[in-house]
Design an enzyme around this catalytic site. Sequence first.
Site, PDB file in Angstrom:
ATOM      1  CD  GLU A   1      46.743  51.342  89.053  1.00  0.00           C
ATOM      2  OE1 GLU A   1      46.999  50.135  89.285  1.00  0.00           O
ATOM      3  OE2 GLU A   1      47.600  52.233  89.060  1.00  0.00           O
TER       4      GLU A   1
ATOM      5  CB  THR B   1      46.257  43.495  89.013  1.00  0.00           C
ATOM      6  OG1 THR B   1      46.214  44.424  87.913  1.00  0.00           O
ATOM      7  CG2 THR B   1      47.007  42.243  88.584  1.00  0.00           C
TER       8      THR B   1
ATOM      9  CB  THR C   1      50.647  46.908  83.343  1.00  0.00           C
ATOM     10  OG1 THR C   1      50.499  45.671  84.031  1.00  0.00           O
ATOM     11  CG2 THR C   1      49.667  47.834  83.912  1.00  0.00           C
TER      12      THR C   1
ATOM     13  CB  THR D   1      52.362  48.197 101.874  1.00  0.00           C
ATOM     14  OG1 THR D   1      51.754  49.382 101.359  1.00  0.00           O
ATOM     15  CG2 THR D   1      53.863  48.344 101.810  1.00  0.00           C
TER      16      THR D   1
END
Length: 396
Positions: free
Chosen positions: A269, A146, A183, A396
């Site tokens: 991240e 992802t 995750t 978004t």
Amino acid sequence: MEVIAGTIASPKGFYADGIHCGLKKTKVDLGWIVSEVPANAAAVFTTNQVQAAPIQVTKEKMASGQLQGVIVNAGNANACTGAQGYTDAQQMAIAAADHLGVAADQMAVASTGIIGRPLPMEKVTAGIAQLQKTGDPQAFQKAILTTDLTEKQIVIQTQIGGKTVTMAGCAKGSGMIHPNMATMLAFVTTDAAIATDLLQQLLRELTEVTFNQITVDGDTSTNDMVLVLANGLAGQPEIQKDTADYHAFKEMFQAVLTALAKEIAQDGEGATKLIEAKTTGAVSDEAARMISKTIVGSPLVKTALFGKDPNWGRILCAVGYSGQPIDPNALSISLAGILVFEAGKPVFFDEECMQEKLEGSAIEILVAMAQGTGQGMAWGCDLTYDYVKINALYHT
């Protein structure tokens, strides 16, 4: 034990493939792992009480202790999608099993991506029909990503019972990482012969000291899964507990899980640094693990190391609120190999040398407790501006 080049399909009798089916704009987003024969299976799952439909479906399929494959998608978590989500996860398993010509109860399901959106099943089922048994194994690794920036995989071989045994692992995970579990999806294949119960016992034991010792942001996901398949095609005698073969297999298994866990932490991240905390001399191994995990999970420690600030007071503070027994007057702290605190007092250090050390991409923190023999490690990453940007714009 030797690390070799390879993929999740390197052990004998395994295949894998991945394709783009339209869940993501352009990137590979659907894949499978397949064993030639039914494989003994073990799994651990997220402890979040909100669990995605693929978790529910795969838990049911684990009842027999055997699987022949797993179908995985990225870009859509199929989580919090109600009864339709459960039906869609079941349909993914059925479509993959039909395409392979195996029983549907032999096909596990995993998903990762945005929560709360129904799966576009017409894209998924059309994509499953394009997967090949002898496709591109490296494409499977791409299909599970992802926000990851790197692919995470390892293949190890060793001799067990007079035969060459191979074990491969691959994983995804970058944000919403705070196991038990996070995750993250992780898949391990091996051609070793080992009973389901013993494989499950080992997985639970080793998960505690590997995947459950990483943290990126303190969030535990709805979709986390570690799935292990052992098909026995290496041809060695079945591994028995507490034998030399058992210890060789366990060493290989732990090496695979540790490597994947560290890669997930390093690819947090926005991360620029892997943080490794090691605690020794604690009252127990569990206490040492919890102290280490509290350190790497501290936002203040993470931001200090992003800024290359040797603020060891934040480390000591994290040790103090870890909930474990400590004596601040009997512990020492080393940061990046430099002693900074000892016996309740600061230790003066060469600041230029420290600054140079903190420029590195991997930072080690060592806490020596002098209270017992317990030891444990944990892995995390720094907290950066990019982490906020990535997660502020994720939807978004």
